[in-house]
Design a protein around this motif. Structure first.
Motif, PDB file in Angstrom:
ATOM      1  N   GLU A  10      -4.878  -3.361  13.683  1.00  0.00           N
ATOM      2  CA  GLU A  10      -3.766  -2.942  12.829  1.00  0.00           C
ATOM      3  C   GLU A  10      -4.265  -2.694  11.403  1.00  0.00           C
ATOM      4  N   LEU A  11      -5.098  -3.587  10.899  1.00  0.00           N
ATOM      5  CA  LEU A  11      -5.662  -3.395   9.558  1.00  0.00           C
ATOM      6  C   LEU A  11      -6.565  -2.167   9.519  1.00  0.00           C
ATOM      7  N   LEU A  14      -4.319   0.913   9.290  1.00  0.00           N
ATOM      8  CA  LEU A  14      -3.746   1.080   7.957  1.00  0.00           C
ATOM      9  C   LEU A  14      -4.779   1.591   6.961  1.00  0.00           C
ATOM     10  N   ASN A  17      -6.257   5.531   9.263  1.00  0.00           N
ATOM     11  CA  ASN A  17      -5.474   6.547   9.960  1.00  0.00           C
ATOM     12  C   ASN A  17      -5.284   7.777   9.080  1.00  0.00           C
ATOM     13  N   LEU A  20      -1.592   8.520   7.768  1.00  0.00           N
ATOM     14  CA  LEU A  20      -1.210   7.625   6.678  1.00  0.00           C
ATOM     15  C   LEU A  20      -1.950   7.996   5.395  1.00  0.00           C
ATOM     16  N   ARG A 106       6.091   7.622   3.255  1.00  0.00           N
ATOM     17  CA  ARG A 106       4.815   6.928   3.490  1.00  0.00           C
ATOM     18  C   ARG A 106       5.048   5.604   4.208  1.00  0.00           C
ATOM     19  N   ASP A 107       6.067   4.860   3.774  1.00  0.00           N
ATOM     20  CA  ASP A 107       6.380   3.590   4.431  1.00  0.00           C
ATOM     21  C   ASP A 107       6.802   3.820   5.880  1.00  0.00           C
ATOM     22  N   ARG A 110       3.727   4.370   7.846  1.00  0.00           N
ATOM     23  CA  ARG A 110       3.037   3.086   8.045  1.00  0.00           C
ATOM     24  C   ARG A 110       3.732   2.260   9.131  1.00  0.00           C
ATOM     25  N   THR A 114       1.967   1.238  12.725  1.00  0.00           N
ATOM     26  CA  THR A 114       1.735  -0.124  13.207  1.00  0.00           C
ATOM     27  C   THR A 114       2.439  -0.364  14.540  1.00  0.00           C
TER      28      THR A 114
END
Length: 304
Positions: A10-11, A14, A17, A20, A106-107, A110, A114
């Motif tokens: 996941e990290l 973030l 990607n 993103l 953007r959020d 994200r 995830t």
């Protein structure tokens, strides 16, 4: 889910990607455009320096004669448009609303990223178990087929039973190939989400994590959640920001129907000789106010 492998990828998603990264860049772009919109509301100050050499002919000279002249200037210039109708104020509001919408978008990227990484991770672990089970079944059918061939050879079973078990083995073998193909596709999709290189995408995802049985614990969702929790959704906030920006741009478009008043002024020195440019007799200044009222533009302003 207390899976270190899932936490790590996941990290990685973030950080690497591509979608993103693009969304983050669009936020930077919107922030710069918001600064530009705010700057349009402020006076502009600059310097204008020039050197000119020219030649003139006319009635002051004899026929065929000409005069060469030089001109040097250094001027400080200031300009400002009075925002009486709120055009630049509304454009500034629109730019800030678009910045908020872009940040919310953007959020949303994200959040979707995830969620997709977790979903593909669970699908990957599921397909790994299904592939393992299919391979175990195939190995069992191999043993059964060998046993049925021996029984048929010595007359202890009929050929129909042998052919049936062989058909079941072939169906299981086809299932193994199908599961392996699905597993490869899931590995590729997960590697793409993580923003890995083409080499890593081809190699697929091979990290070892918890088994599906160990991951089969889901966090409890609390009851009695308030409906205004929906306002925290980034996709809803993005649409709200877009709506606010559109409303502000309508106000700016209406203001464009009214006169615009621009104030300009300059102060500096002009001289025909460079070494006299900064002498006391070379000072000049001008101040002006210009009012512009659109009359006919083919319906452009109303359409806007």
């Amino acid at each position: 889910f207390n899976d270190p492998t899932l936490d790590r990828i996941e990290l990685e998603a973030l950080a690497c990607n591509h979608d993103l990264t693009s969304a983050i860049a669009r936020v930077d772009e919107a922030r710069a455009l918001a600064r530009i919109a705010f700057a349009d509301r402020l006076p502009a100050v600059g310097l204008d320096a020039g050197a000119v050499r020219g030649r003139t002919t006319g009635e002051a000279q004899k026929p065929g004669e000409s005069r060469t002249y030089d001109s040097f200037d250094l001027l400080g210039i200031a300009s400002f448009e009075l925002d009486l109708w709120g055009k630049y104020r509304r454009l500034d509001q629109a730019a800030r609303a678009e910045l908020l919408a872009t940040e919310a978008a953007r959020d949303a990227v994200r959040l979707t990223l995830t969620a997709d990484v977790a979903a593909f991770y669970f699908r990957l672990r599921t397909l790994q178990d299904q592939t393992r089970i299919a391979r175990d079944q195939l190995a069992t059918y191999d043993t059964s087929c060998e046993m049925y061939r021996k029984r048929y050879k010595y007359g202890y079973t009929q050929e129909l039973d042998l052919r049936r078990i062989e058909a079941d083995r072939l169906a299981t073998e086809a299932l193994v190939y199908q599961r392996e193909n699905e597993l490869s596709q899931a590995e590729t999709a997960l590697a793409v989400l993580l923003g890995r290189s083409p080499l890593h995408i081809i190699e697929g995802f091979s990290e070892v994590g918890k088994t599906l049985e160990e991951l089969n614990t889901y966090p409890a969702v609390p009851g009695n959640l308030p409906s205004d929790l929906l306002e925290r959704r980034p996709d809803i906030r993005a649409v709200e920001g877009t709506l606010m920006a559109a409303n502000a741009r309508i106000g700016a478009a209406r203001a464009a129907l009214f006169p615009s008043i621009s104030l300009t002024g300059d102060y500096g020195n002009i001289s025909s000789e460079l070494n006299h440019l900064f002498s006391s007799g070379a000072n000049v200044w001008t101040a002006s106010a210009v009012i512009t009222q659109p009359v006919f533009e083919g319906g452009r302003l109303l359409a806007r």
